[in-house]
Design a protein around this motif. Sequence first.
Motif, mmCIF file in Angstrom:
data_model
loop_
_atom_site.group_PDB
_atom_site.id
_atom_site.type_symbol
_atom_site.label_atom_id
_atom_site.label_comp_id
_atom_site.label_asym_id
_atom_site.label_seq_id
_atom_site.Cartn_x
_atom_site.Cartn_y
_atom_site.Cartn_z
ATOM 1 N N ALA A 14 37.324 83.173 89.318
ATOM 2 C CA ALA A 14 36.921 82.640 90.621
ATOM 3 C C ALA A 14 37.971 81.671 91.165
ATOM 4 C CB ALA A 14 35.566 81.957 90.515
ATOM 5 N N ALA A 15 38.480 80.790 90.309
ATOM 6 C CA ALA A 15 39.507 79.842 90.756
ATOM 7 C C ALA A 15 40.760 80.591 91.209
ATOM 8 C CB ALA A 15 39.841 78.848 89.650
ATOM 9 N N ASN A 19 42.223 80.555 95.028
ATOM 10 C CA ASN A 19 43.600 80.110 95.248
ATOM 11 C C ASN A 19 44.502 81.224 95.767
ATOM 12 O OD1 ASN A 19 42.844 77.572 94.444
ATOM 13 N ND2 ASN A 19 43.581 77.811 92.363
ATOM 14 N N ALA A 20 44.125 82.473 95.522
ATOM 15 C CA ALA A 20 44.944 83.608 95.954
ATOM 16 C C ALA A 20 44.964 83.781 97.467
ATOM 17 C CB ALA A 20 44.454 84.894 95.300
ATOM 18 N N VAL A 21 44.006 83.190 98.164
ATOM 19 C CA VAL A 21 43.979 83.313 99.625
ATOM 20 C C VAL A 21 44.547 82.073 100.304
ATOM 21 C CG1 VAL A 21 42.058 84.946 99.576
ATOM 22 C CG2 VAL A 21 41.588 82.499 99.890
ATOM 23 N N LEU A 57 38.160 89.727 98.829
ATOM 24 C CA LEU A 57 38.785 88.605 99.537
ATOM 25 C C LEU A 57 37.771 87.825 100.362
ATOM 26 C CD1 LEU A 57 42.133 90.251 100.690
ATOM 27 C CD2 LEU A 57 41.811 88.554 98.865
ATOM 28 N N ALA A 58 36.776 88.518 100.899
ATOM 29 C CA ALA A 58 35.739 87.852 101.704
ATOM 30 C C ALA A 58 34.906 86.887 100.869
ATOM 31 C CB ALA A 58 34.850 88.894 102.370
ATOM 32 N N LEU A 59 34.928 87.026 99.554
ATOM 33 C CA LEU A 59 34.186 86.114 98.676
ATOM 34 C C LEU A 59 34.822 84.730 98.583
ATOM 35 C CD1 LEU A 59 33.483 88.329 95.532
ATOM 36 C CD2 LEU A 59 31.872 87.702 97.342
ATOM 37 N N ALA A 60 36.111 84.641 98.825
ATOM 38 C CA ALA A 60 36.852 83.405 98.554
ATOM 39 C C ALA A 60 36.226 82.156 99.171
ATOM 40 C CB ALA A 60 38.310 83.549 98.960
ATOM 41 N N PRO A 61 35.866 82.144 100.454
ATOM 42 C CA PRO A 61 35.272 80.910 100.996
ATOM 43 C C PRO A 61 33.945 80.545 100.326
ATOM 44 C CG PRO A 61 35.958 82.383 102.768
ATOM 45 C CD PRO A 61 36.087 83.151 101.487
ATOM 46 N N ARG A 64 34.736 79.199 96.872
ATOM 47 C CA ARG A 64 35.311 77.854 96.999
ATOM 48 C C ARG A 64 34.203 76.822 97.200
ATOM 49 N NH1 ARG A 64 39.976 75.424 98.044
ATOM 50 N NH2 ARG A 64 39.931 73.480 99.190
ATOM 51 N N ALA A 65 33.276 77.126 98.095
ATOM 52 C CA ALA A 65 32.156 76.205 98.341
ATOM 53 C C ALA A 65 31.349 75.982 97.066
ATOM 54 C CB ALA A 65 31.266 76.748 99.453
ATOM 55 N N LEU A 66 31.138 77.044 96.308
ATOM 56 C CA LEU A 66 30.379 76.929 95.060
ATOM 57 C C LEU A 66 31.122 76.092 94.034
ATOM 58 C CD1 LEU A 66 27.965 77.853 93.273
ATOM 59 C CD2 LEU A 66 29.421 79.765 92.562
ATOM 60 N N LEU A 67 32.397 76.388 93.813
ATOM 61 C CA LEU A 67 33.165 75.682 92.790
ATOM 62 C C LEU A 67 33.332 74.195 93.091
ATOM 63 C CD1 LEU A 67 35.966 78.307 92.073
ATOM 64 C CD2 LEU A 67 33.940 77.823 90.675
ATOM 65 N N LEU A 68 33.364 73.855 94.365
ATOM 66 C CA LEU A 68 33.603 72.451 94.737
ATOM 67 C C LEU A 68 32.334 71.696 95.138
ATOM 68 C CD1 LEU A 68 36.974 72.865 96.647
ATOM 69 C CD2 LEU A 68 36.591 72.135 94.270
ATOM 70 N N ALA A 69 31.199 72.363 95.081
ATOM 71 C CA ALA A 69 29.936 71.708 95.453
ATOM 72 C C ALA A 69 29.567 70.666 94.403
ATOM 73 C CB ALA A 69 28.819 72.740 95.568
ATOM 74 N N ASP A 70 28.894 69.611 94.842
ATOM 75 C CA ASP A 70 28.423 68.635 93.864
ATOM 76 C C ASP A 70 27.225 69.220 93.117
ATOM 77 O OD1 ASP A 70 25.917 67.971 95.138
ATOM 78 O OD2 ASP A 70 26.991 66.626 96.484
ATOM 79 N N ARG A 71 26.827 68.535 92.075
ATOM 80 C CA ARG A 71 25.811 69.058 91.155
ATOM 81 C C ARG A 71 24.506 69.415 91.861
ATOM 82 N NH1 ARG A 71 22.363 67.113 86.541
ATOM 83 N NH2 ARG A 71 22.734 68.672 84.940
ATOM 84 N N ASP A 72 24.082 68.619 92.808
ATOM 85 C CA ASP A 72 22.821 68.884 93.489
ATOM 86 C C ASP A 72 22.920 70.017 94.501
ATOM 87 O OD1 ASP A 72 21.395 66.918 92.098
ATOM 88 O OD2 ASP A 72 22.105 65.356 93.462
#
Length: 179
Positions: A14-15, A19-21, A57-61, A64-72
Amino acid sequence: MSFTPDTVGALQSAAELVNAVEPPVTLTTVADLEAFFRRHGYTGRHDRTADELAAVLALAPRLRALLLADRDAVAPLVNAMLADVGAVPRLVRHEHEDWHLHAVDDDAPLADRILAETAMAMVDVVRADEHSRLDVCADAGCSGVVLDLSRNRSRRYCSVTCTNRNAQAAHRARRAGAA
């Protein structure tokens, strides 16, 4: 921190996809997607088409939102992703990988499998309270995602390129200060 191999693999995949886009874009052709598929050990359906590449490629945004979201904020994102792909987790074993979870059938589209596997991996991140393992690159000109699986949590950059650029800048600054 001891994530299972399938969790580590899904997070790394996922990372890399996120990052690939980002400039410089590194996933642009069906051949690039084929290399990504093989590098990350995906199994199951792989259409090798421009439509499949576009769907991945459409999954990337969203990833990204998932990987960088806070715990809650992660739970509703994970739940929505799993619902979107009709996830029904099941134990599977492959020739080179022991028992692990798959959330969708092997004949599901690659984009659905990537989404499901990333969502399942984030379940482990949440349960282990390891969100500090995911961050944005410390390079001022980069917005890549950093997955830090190091023991001492020292990874700050998304790639060797960003690491080297910042090491060189720090070296030049030290030399300029010494002069």
